[in-house]
Motif scaffolding. Structure first.
Motif, PDB file in Angstrom:
ATOM      1  N   VAL A  88     -31.653  12.351  54.891  1.00 11.75           N
ATOM      2  CA  VAL A  88     -32.626  11.693  55.780  1.00 11.75           C
ATOM      3  C   VAL A  88     -33.904  12.519  55.862  1.00 11.75           C
ATOM      4  N   ALA A  89     -33.765  13.849  55.969  1.00  9.51           N
ATOM      5  CA  ALA A  89     -34.939  14.722  56.057  1.00  9.51           C
ATOM      6  C   ALA A  89     -35.733  14.701  54.751  1.00  9.51           C
ATOM      7  N   ALA A  90     -35.034  14.683  53.611  1.00  8.48           N
ATOM      8  CA  ALA A  90     -35.718  14.692  52.312  1.00  8.48           C
ATOM      9  C   ALA A  90     -36.486  13.393  52.075  1.00  8.48           C
ATOM     10  N   LEU A  91     -35.923  12.273  52.495  1.00 11.38           N
ATOM     11  CA  LEU A  91     -36.559  10.971  52.254  1.00 11.38           C
ATOM     12  C   LEU A  91     -37.591  10.612  53.325  1.00 11.38           C
ATOM     13  N   GLY A  92     -37.542  11.288  54.457  1.00 14.39           N
ATOM     14  CA  GLY A  92     -38.471  10.956  55.547  1.00 14.39           C
ATOM     15  C   GLY A  92     -38.056   9.698  56.285  1.00 14.39           C
ATOM     16  N   ALA A  93     -36.753   9.395  56.329  1.00 17.26           N
ATOM     17  CA  ALA A  93     -36.268   8.201  57.025  1.00 17.26           C
ATOM     18  C   ALA A  93     -36.280   8.431  58.531  1.00 17.26           C
ATOM     19  N   ASP A  94     -36.404   7.342  59.283  1.00 17.88           N
ATOM     20  CA  ASP A  94     -36.374   7.484  60.738  1.00 17.88           C
ATOM     21  C   ASP A  94     -35.221   6.715  61.378  1.00 17.88           C
ATOM     22  N   THR A  95     -34.375   6.069  60.561  1.00 20.73           N
ATOM     23  CA  THR A  95     -33.221   5.330  61.093  1.00 20.73           C
ATOM     24  C   THR A  95     -32.084   5.373  60.085  1.00 20.73           C
ATOM     25  N   VAL A  96     -30.858   5.477  60.586  1.00 19.48           N
ATOM     26  CA  VAL A  96     -29.661   5.360  59.763  1.00 19.48           C
ATOM     27  C   VAL A  96     -28.896   4.124  60.221  1.00 19.48           C
ATOM     28  N   ILE A  97     -28.470   3.279  59.262  1.00 15.18           N
ATOM     29  CA  ILE A  97     -27.705   2.070  59.612  1.00 15.18           C
ATOM     30  C   ILE A  97     -26.315   2.189  59.008  1.00 15.18           C
ATOM     31  N   ALA A  98     -25.298   2.096  59.849  1.00 16.53           N
ATOM     32  CA  ALA A  98     -23.907   2.151  59.402  1.00 16.53           C
ATOM     33  C   ALA A  98     -23.395   0.743  59.119  1.00 16.53           C
ATOM     34  N   ASP A  99     -22.647   0.617  58.023  1.00 17.19           N
ATOM     35  CA  ASP A  99     -22.168  -0.708  57.589  1.00 17.19           C
ATOM     36  C   ASP A  99     -20.861  -1.081  58.301  1.00 17.19           C
ATOM     37  N   THR A 100     -20.891  -1.028  59.619  1.00 12.34           N
ATOM     38  CA  THR A 100     -19.743  -1.424  60.434  1.00 12.34           C
ATOM     39  C   THR A 100     -20.224  -1.486  61.869  1.00 12.34           C
ATOM     40  N   GLU A 101     -19.319  -1.756  62.807  1.00 12.49           N
ATOM     41  CA  GLU A 101     -19.690  -1.664  64.219  1.00 12.49           C
ATOM     42  C   GLU A 101     -19.203  -0.321  64.739  1.00 12.49           C
ATOM     43  N   LEU A 102     -20.140   0.537  65.106  1.00 13.41           N
ATOM     44  CA  LEU A 102     -19.799   1.882  65.564  1.00 13.41           C
ATOM     45  C   LEU A 102     -19.378   1.872  67.031  1.00 13.41           C
ATOM     46  N   ALA A 103     -18.414   2.729  67.355  1.00 13.95           N
ATOM     47  CA  ALA A 103     -18.079   2.959  68.760  1.00 13.95           C
ATOM     48  C   ALA A 103     -19.238   3.725  69.397  1.00 13.95           C
ATOM     49  N   PRO A 104     -19.464   3.537  70.704  1.00 13.38           N
ATOM     50  CA  PRO A 104     -20.575   4.263  71.349  1.00 13.38           C
ATOM     51  C   PRO A 104     -20.511   5.767  71.126  1.00 13.38           C
ATOM     52  N   SER A 105     -19.296   6.355  71.155  1.00 12.42           N
ATOM     53  CA  SER A 105     -19.169   7.810  70.977  1.00 12.42           C
ATOM     54  C   SER A 105     -19.525   8.216  69.549  1.00 12.42           C
ATOM     55  N   GLN A 106     -19.143   7.382  68.548  1.00  9.77           N
ATOM     56  CA  GLN A 106     -19.484   7.690  67.148  1.00  9.77           C
ATOM     57  C   GLN A 106     -20.989   7.693  66.947  1.00  9.77           C
ATOM     58  N   ARG A 107     -21.652   6.704  67.530  1.00  7.77           N
ATOM     59  CA  ARG A 107     -23.101   6.598  67.353  1.00  7.77           C
ATOM     60  C   ARG A 107     -23.806   7.813  67.951  1.00  7.77           C
ATOM     61  N   ARG A 108     -23.374   8.203  69.153  1.00 11.01           N
ATOM     62  CA  ARG A 108     -24.007   9.354  69.811  1.00 11.01           C
ATOM     63  C   ARG A 108     -23.770  10.636  69.006  1.00 11.01           C
ATOM     64  N   ALA A 109     -22.523  10.818  68.546  1.00  9.12           N
ATOM     65  CA  ALA A 109     -22.192  12.047  67.810  1.00  9.12           C
ATOM     66  C   ALA A 109     -22.961  12.122  66.491  1.00  9.12           C
ATOM     67  N   LEU A 110     -23.084  10.978  65.777  1.00  7.17           N
ATOM     68  CA  LEU A 110     -23.803  10.972  64.505  1.00  7.17           C
ATOM     69  C   LEU A 110     -25.291  11.208  64.731  1.00  7.17           C
ATOM     70  N   GLU A 111     -25.839  10.634  65.813  1.00  6.74           N
ATOM     71  CA  GLU A 111     -27.248  10.854  66.150  1.00  6.74           C
ATOM     72  C   GLU A 111     -27.512  12.340  66.421  1.00  6.74           C
ATOM     73  N   ASP A 112     -26.569  12.986  67.113  1.00  9.80           N
ATOM     74  CA  ASP A 112     -26.748  14.407  67.436  1.00  9.80           C
ATOM     75  C   ASP A 112     -26.788  15.267  66.171  1.00  9.80           C
ATOM     76  N   VAL A 113     -26.114  14.810  65.102  1.00  8.40           N
ATOM     77  CA  VAL A 113     -26.109  15.580  63.859  1.00  8.40           C
ATOM     78  C   VAL A 113     -27.343  15.281  63.017  1.00  8.40           C
ATOM     79  N   VAL A 114     -27.627  13.985  62.756  1.00  9.75           N
ATOM     80  CA  VAL A 114     -28.709  13.638  61.814  1.00  9.75           C
ATOM     81  C   VAL A 114     -30.094  13.682  62.452  1.00  9.75           C
ATOM     82  N   LYS A 115     -30.145  13.720  63.804  1.00  8.79           N
ATOM     83  CA  LYS A 115     -31.406  13.892  64.542  1.00  8.79           C
ATOM     84  C   LYS A 115     -32.385  12.728  64.393  1.00  8.79           C
ATOM     85  N   VAL A 116     -31.907  11.550  63.963  1.00  4.77           N
ATOM     86  CA  VAL A 116     -32.731  10.332  63.976  1.00  4.77           C
ATOM     87  C   VAL A 116     -31.904   9.214  64.608  1.00  4.77           C
ATOM     88  N   LYS A 117     -32.559   8.101  64.853  1.00  7.27           N
ATOM     89  CA  LYS A 117     -31.870   6.964  65.472  1.00  7.27           C
ATOM     90  C   LYS A 117     -30.766   6.445  64.555  1.00  7.27           C
TER      91      LYS A 117
END
Length: 442
Positions: A88-117
């Motif tokens: 994400v940092a190399a490409l300059g992306a500002d959003t990550v889209i997961a190909d499923t329905e994420l649980a609220p806890s999964q979304r928060r944890a992944l956001e904390d790692v990748v640092k984008v929405k």
């Protein structure tokens, strides 16, 4: 206060407007699949890319991870989530889209790692629906689905969501003026969302009687209905325009049609029937949308015939067929006669047609762009229309031409001849029309 120069974004020259471009979100797609399902996962990710572009994003890249089950904490696992952060940092992306329905806890944890929405497939579909809803009912249905999705995913941001402090100073250090039980900001928002959802459900319920009245009028006049159902972007609206000159919006975009469009048309023998263009389906259609659009999908459940449109040029037409049939089963339409039509037949070769014929031996091939197969489709639809219930033989006086016209419009004429005493008819008609023809029974 000291002004910092150089921060104003005000245009110095009005001509700069011409060179300003709309800022689109740059997104990276990510999916997880078990061993042996790579092809299906790639098709699903391509579909997610089309969904993201329809929602107004630029897809920069898409990655898949092979693992038996998604990680319950971060969806990808800690190491792969770190790799995603670097991508994400190399490409300059500002959003990550997961190909499923994420649980609220999964979304928060992944956001904390990748640092984008981080958002999921369901969010993208709901966003597209909110852009394309035009009628009051469609907007209410989409808003209800969005609120149902949002309710368990409300997220606190620091002190704005913390409980007011009680006692002397309290853990929050709020001090005087904040004593008492209080209500957290997040609880307040949840209460407002539940109130709004109750209002929307009542609105959607109030739309029902008008739609039911129209449907009842068609049934009273024994007008058969044909529903055009199928995968999103399979060409349902184009097919409706070809068959009826309806002038419905046609666009190479997913979910361009949300509101059911009903058009009246005539069979070759004069019988009148209706064609209904319905909302498209997609794999992993969010259950909130199935519930919210249940009133629209009732048009499919109440039809006499379903024309199931499949994109012949799609890389996985079997998955399209199965997805649509699953949703049709959810709304109770599995027992209705079904005509499978492979649309966009002008884009496929003879070998592909053989494969598709193996999937559905009785299917028709058509092209709403070139007009191929339209006559056969129209004939198949007319043949599948249900016959009226009552068989009558009558000699209708020439002064009652209105009755003959009604038989032509809503009945099925077996034979007709002009005798000295009037028009001799052998036809199948509704019970109501049979009662009117009873005095002239032959």
């Amino acid at each position: 206060m000291r002004r910092v120069p150089g921060l104003s974004t005000e245009l110095e020259d009005v001509t700069e407007v011409e060179y300003r471009q709309l800022r689109l979100e740059n997104v990276v797609l990510v999916g997880v699949h078990p061993q042996g399902e790579q092809a299906d996962a790639e098709n699903s990710l391509r579909e997610l890319a089309a969904l993201a572009e329809t929602a107004g994003a630029v897809v920069l890249d898409g990655v898949l991870q092979r693992r038996p089950h998604p990680d319950p904490a971060t969806y990808l696992g800690r190491g792969k989530a770190q790799e995603l952060k670097d991508l994400v940092a190399a490409l300059g992306a500002d959003t990550v889209i997961a190909d499923t329905e994420l649980a609220p806890s999964q979304r928060r944890a992944l956001e904390d790692v990748v640092k984008v929405k981080v958002i999921d497939r369901t969010t993208v579909i709901l966003d597209i629906f909110s852009q394309h809803a035009k009628s009051r009912e469609g907007k209410a249905q989409v808003e209800l689905a969005q609120l149902e999705y949002l309710l368990p995913r409300l997220r606190g941001w620091g002190d704005s969501m913390s409980r007011q402090a009680g006692g002397q100073v309290g853990a929050g250090g709020a001090g005087m003026g904040s004593r008492g039980p209080g209500e957290t900001k997040i609880e307040l928002d949840r209460r407002r969302i539940r109130t709004k959802m109750a209002i929307l459900r009542r609105q959607i319920r109030d739309f029902g009687p008008a739609r039911d009245a129209k449907r009842a009028e068609r049934k009273r006049n024994t007008i058969p209905s044909v529903a055009i159902a199928g995968y999103t972007n399979a060409g349902k609206s184009s097919l409706l325009n070809r068959l009826t000159s309806a002038g419905v919006l046609v666009e190479n975009a997913l979910f361009a049609t949300l509101d059911a469009t009903v058009r009246r048309t005539e069979a070759s023998d004069g019988r009148v029937y209706t064609l209904t263009d319905t909302v498209g389906f997609v794999r992993n259609l969010p259950h909130q949308l199935v519930e919210a659009f249940r009133s629209t999908l009732e048009e499919v459940a109440d039809a006499d015939v379903i024309v199931h449109v499949v994109d012949a040029a799609h890389p996985d037409p079997a998955a399209q067929l199965q997805t649509v049939r699953d949703v049709m089963g959810d709304v109770g339409a599995r027992s209705i006669p079904e005509l499978v039509v492979f649309n966009k037949a002008d884009l496929v070769d003879d070998d592909t047609r053989l494969v598709l014929r193996g999937l559905e031996p009785k299917a028709l091939f058509a092209s709403s762009r070139s007009g191929e197969g339209m006559a056969e489709l129209r004939a198949a639809v007319e043949a599948a229309l249900p016959l009226p219930a009552v068989e009558v033989r009558a000699l209708v006086p020439y002064g009652r031409g209105d009755l003959v016209s009604l038989v032509h419009e809503s009945g099925h004429i077996v034979s007709q001849s002009h005798e000295e005493g009037g028009t001799a008819l052998h036809a199948y008609v509704s019970e109501r029309l049979a009662a009117e023809l009873a005095p002239f029974a032959a």
